[in-house]
Design a protein around this motif. Structure first.
Motif, short mmCIF file in Angstrom:
data_model
loop_
_atom_site.label_atom_id
_atom_site.label_comp_id
_atom_site.label_asym_id
_atom_site.label_seq_id
_atom_site.Cartn_x
_atom_site.Cartn_y
_atom_site.Cartn_z
N SER A 90 -14.10 14.42 -12.97
CA SER A 90 -13.53 12.73 -12.05
C SER A 90 -11.67 13.27 -11.50
O SER A 90 -11.66 12.81 -11.31
CB SER A 90 -13.74 12.05 -12.98
OG SER A 90 -13.79 12.01 -13.96
N GLU A 91 -11.79 13.87 -12.81
CA GLU A 91 -9.45 14.04 -12.49
C GLU A 91 -9.55 14.68 -11.53
O GLU A 91 -8.34 14.64 -11.37
CB GLU A 91 -9.13 14.81 -14.05
CG GLU A 91 -9.26 15.79 -14.29
CD GLU A 91 -10.91 15.39 -15.31
OE1 GLU A 91 -10.59 16.25 -17.03
OE2 GLU A 91 -11.24 14.82 -15.48
N PHE A 92 -10.56 15.59 -11.05
CA PHE A 92 -9.99 16.44 -10.33
C PHE A 92 -10.35 16.12 -8.29
O PHE A 92 -9.61 16.04 -7.51
CB PHE A 92 -10.61 17.93 -10.06
CG PHE A 92 -9.63 18.56 -11.04
CD1 PHE A 92 -8.07 19.34 -11.20
CD2 PHE A 92 -10.15 19.28 -12.37
CE1 PHE A 92 -7.75 19.20 -12.34
CE2 PHE A 92 -9.73 20.04 -12.81
CZ PHE A 92 -8.02 20.15 -12.88
N TYR A 93 -11.63 14.93 -8.69
CA TYR A 93 -12.32 14.63 -7.35
C TYR A 93 -11.92 13.36 -7.27
O TYR A 93 -11.96 13.13 -6.07
CB TYR A 93 -13.80 15.22 -7.65
CG TYR A 93 -14.57 13.98 -7.88
CD1 TYR A 93 -14.63 12.56 -7.84
CD2 TYR A 93 -15.19 14.69 -8.98
CE1 TYR A 93 -15.45 12.04 -8.19
CE2 TYR A 93 -16.12 14.02 -10.34
CZ TYR A 93 -15.95 12.43 -9.31
OH TYR A 93 -16.86 11.76 -10.53
N THR A 94 -11.04 13.11 -7.72
CA THR A 94 -10.68 11.63 -7.67
C THR A 94 -9.33 11.10 -7.75
O THR A 94 -8.92 10.82 -6.72
CB THR A 94 -11.14 10.64 -8.26
OG1 THR A 94 -10.71 10.70 -9.87
CG2 THR A 94 -12.70 10.33 -8.48
N ALA A 95 -8.52 12.72 -7.52
CA ALA A 95 -6.81 12.57 -7.74
C ALA A 95 -6.34 12.21 -6.14
O ALA A 95 -6.16 12.88 -5.14
CB ALA A 95 -6.50 14.29 -8.41
N TYR A 96 -5.16 11.90 -6.65
CA TYR A 96 -4.41 11.55 -5.58
C TYR A 96 -3.09 12.54 -5.02
O TYR A 96 -3.23 12.93 -6.10
CB TYR A 96 -3.57 9.84 -5.27
CG TYR A 96 -3.31 9.53 -3.78
CD1 TYR A 96 -3.75 9.20 -3.02
CD2 TYR A 96 -1.85 8.94 -4.25
CE1 TYR A 96 -3.58 8.95 -1.68
CE2 TYR A 96 -1.32 9.25 -2.86
CZ TYR A 96 -1.98 8.65 -1.63
OH TYR A 96 -1.62 8.33 -1.11
N PRO A 98 -0.02 14.37 -5.54
CA PRO A 98 0.28 14.48 -7.13
C PRO A 98 1.98 13.94 -7.12
O PRO A 98 2.77 14.62 -7.74
CB PRO A 98 -0.25 15.25 -7.24
CG PRO A 98 -0.48 16.72 -6.30
CD PRO A 98 -0.71 15.42 -5.37
N SER A 104 0.62 14.02 -13.31
CA SER A 104 -0.65 15.18 -12.43
C SER A 104 -0.32 16.56 -12.47
O SER A 104 -0.62 17.03 -11.88
CB SER A 104 -0.16 14.95 -10.63
OG SER A 104 0.47 13.10 -10.48
N ILE A 107 -3.53 18.65 -11.14
CA ILE A 107 -3.86 19.62 -10.41
C ILE A 107 -2.65 20.36 -10.03
O ILE A 107 -2.82 21.09 -9.27
CB ILE A 107 -3.81 18.01 -9.08
CG1 ILE A 107 -4.26 18.41 -7.69
CG2 ILE A 107 -2.73 16.89 -9.20
CD1 ILE A 107 -5.70 19.25 -7.70
#
Length: 443
Positions: A90-96, A98, A104, A107
């Protein structure tokens, strides 16, 4: 219940503020004949359970092919399980975006590692955080070349992917640039004499693809020598990223910019997207290359960290001075590519060699059939063009047994009627290839 939070008095207050009497006044610029005057003829709403049942029924109607012989810009490769595992976190596919480096680092480091690997594979000094896809990356490179040189003409090989050429032409039209195409010769490679005649002091760049749309490997070094003799820029493209595992890097052959499609690096076919645009260049384009760049630095305690750097190229400056309006990147697809490359390591070369061997065997089996013959004499990677008695009929025969056939090249090149562009990756076994050839032999 209503999902609109504004009350009637809220709406009236806003309409009074902008000087209209009704919501419909907002659409006055749209001619009446184009407006929807009645409600859409939609079925009644369904419950979640009924919707799930309906969609499952539709899904069961899908006919998933057993194997595919088609490439043409999108390639069926095996994706290691670790790729999906990492990109599903989730920390990758929901990342906005950076922008806040302090929260951040994950990512930003992933992007940095991706850039480093792409620069190494392409032989370039700098690679950006990715573009939308291979076609837009090529178009952005063409525009960047024109702006950097102050020239307005771009030469493009006719052997470049037809859809890529369409996108480049669209970008060129909107910027007032002229596109000139040069033809291919019997080898399937760019006609060097035609290219030399077409280049003049108004040519900003020459765009080629290697392997090109026909799967043929171009002599990039020879092309670059001609291009640079007129002080133009050499843009080398590709659609099959795994070819970088076996071919000499374009940068080592004289390319000034390298662009292409990175879907083959750990990204599924996904019915055509999202894909991954790769863009790399020499240090001359460090402050001009569009999109994002992730850089490594040190914090006040001397600890290594990662930040977005050199952002004065795009959205942070005046629009008319920006080199591009691309303000984002395909971060999750780039992450998949990075994990894929890390998981393969030096085995990327072995994978590429297997692709070559599979393609050689497939071409041999097909060209043993009556009426089938190779079209081009140039060296290929994992794709090739063959002429057959009836391309559409051949694909239809394959489809009846669950095999996706080749791309009918005559759709884009009328002179190549009844020619098929076929591809063989590591996903095909010898038995698969033999079966396909046997099906086609029963014409």
């Amino acid at each position: 219940m209503s999902y609109i939070p504004h009350t009637a008095s809220d709406q009236q207050e806003m309409m009074d503020a902008i000087g209209i009497h009704a919501i419909d006044d907002l659409f006055n610029d749209i001619p009446q004949k184009f407006r929807l005057l009645t409600s859409l003829d939609l079925p009644a709403a369904l419950s979640e359970q009924d919707i799930a049942k309906l969609l499952k029924g539709h899904a069961l109607q899908n006919r998933v092919p057993r194997m595919t012989l088609m490439g043409a810009g999108a390639y069926h490769h095996y994706i290691p399980a670790v790729v999906r595992h990492v990109v599903s976190r989730s920390e990758f596919y929901t990342a906005y975006t950076p922008y806040q480096a302090e929260i951040s680092q994950g990512i930003l480091q992933a992007i940095y590692e991706y850039q480093t690997m792409i620069a190494s594979l392409t032989g370039m000094q700098v690679a950006n955080a990715s573009m939308y896809d291979g076609a837009s990356a090529m178009a952005e490179a063409a525009v960047l070349a024109a702006k950097s040189t102050g020239r307005t003409r771009i030469i493009m090989a006719r052997s470049v992917h037809p859809e890529y050429r369409q996108v480049v032409r669209t970008y060129a039209w909107s910027n007032g640039y002229e596109i000139v195409e040069v033809d291919y010769e019997t080898s399937g490679q760019v006609n060097l004499n035609s290219l030399a005649k077409a280049i003049d002091d108004q040519v900003a760049a020459v765009i080629v693809q290697s392997p090109n749309f026909f799967g043929v490997i171009e002599d990039v070094a020879a092309l670059a020598e001609v291009v640079h003799s007129r002080r133009s820029l050499m843009i080398s493209g590709f659609t099959e990223a795994t070819s970088l595992g076996i071919l000499k890097p374009p940068g080592a052959l004289g390319a000034d910019m390298v662009v292409g499609e990175g879907q083959a690096f750990g990204n599924s076919l996904n019915y055509g997207g999202p894909y991954l645009g790769i863009m790399a260049g020499t240090t001359d384009f460090l402050r001009k290359i569009p999109g994002r760049l992730s850089g490594a630095t040190l914090d006040r305690q001397g600890r290594r960290g990662f930040v977005l750097t050199l952002q004065t190229r795009e959205q942070h400056i005046r629009r008319e001075r920006a080199t591009s309006n691309i303000c984002t990147n395909e971060a999750l697809c780039a992450l998949a590519a990075a994990v894929y490359l890390v998981s393969l390591g030096k085995n990327l070369k072995k994978l590429a060699e297997i692709n070559v061997q599979k393609a050689v065997y497939l071409r041999k089996r097909l060209c043993d059939l009556k009426g089938w013959r190779p079209v081009f004499t140039g060296p290929c990677y994992n794709e090739f063009v063959v002429h057959c008695p009836d391309a559409a009929a051949a694909n239809q025969r394959l489809q009846t047994v669950g095999i996706v056939g080749g791309y009918e090249v005559g759709k884009d090149y009328p002179e190549l009627k009844d020619c098929l562009l076929l591809c063989a990756t590591e996903m095909l076994s010898k038995e698969d290839i033999d079966q396909a050839a046997n099906v086609l032999s029963r014409a």
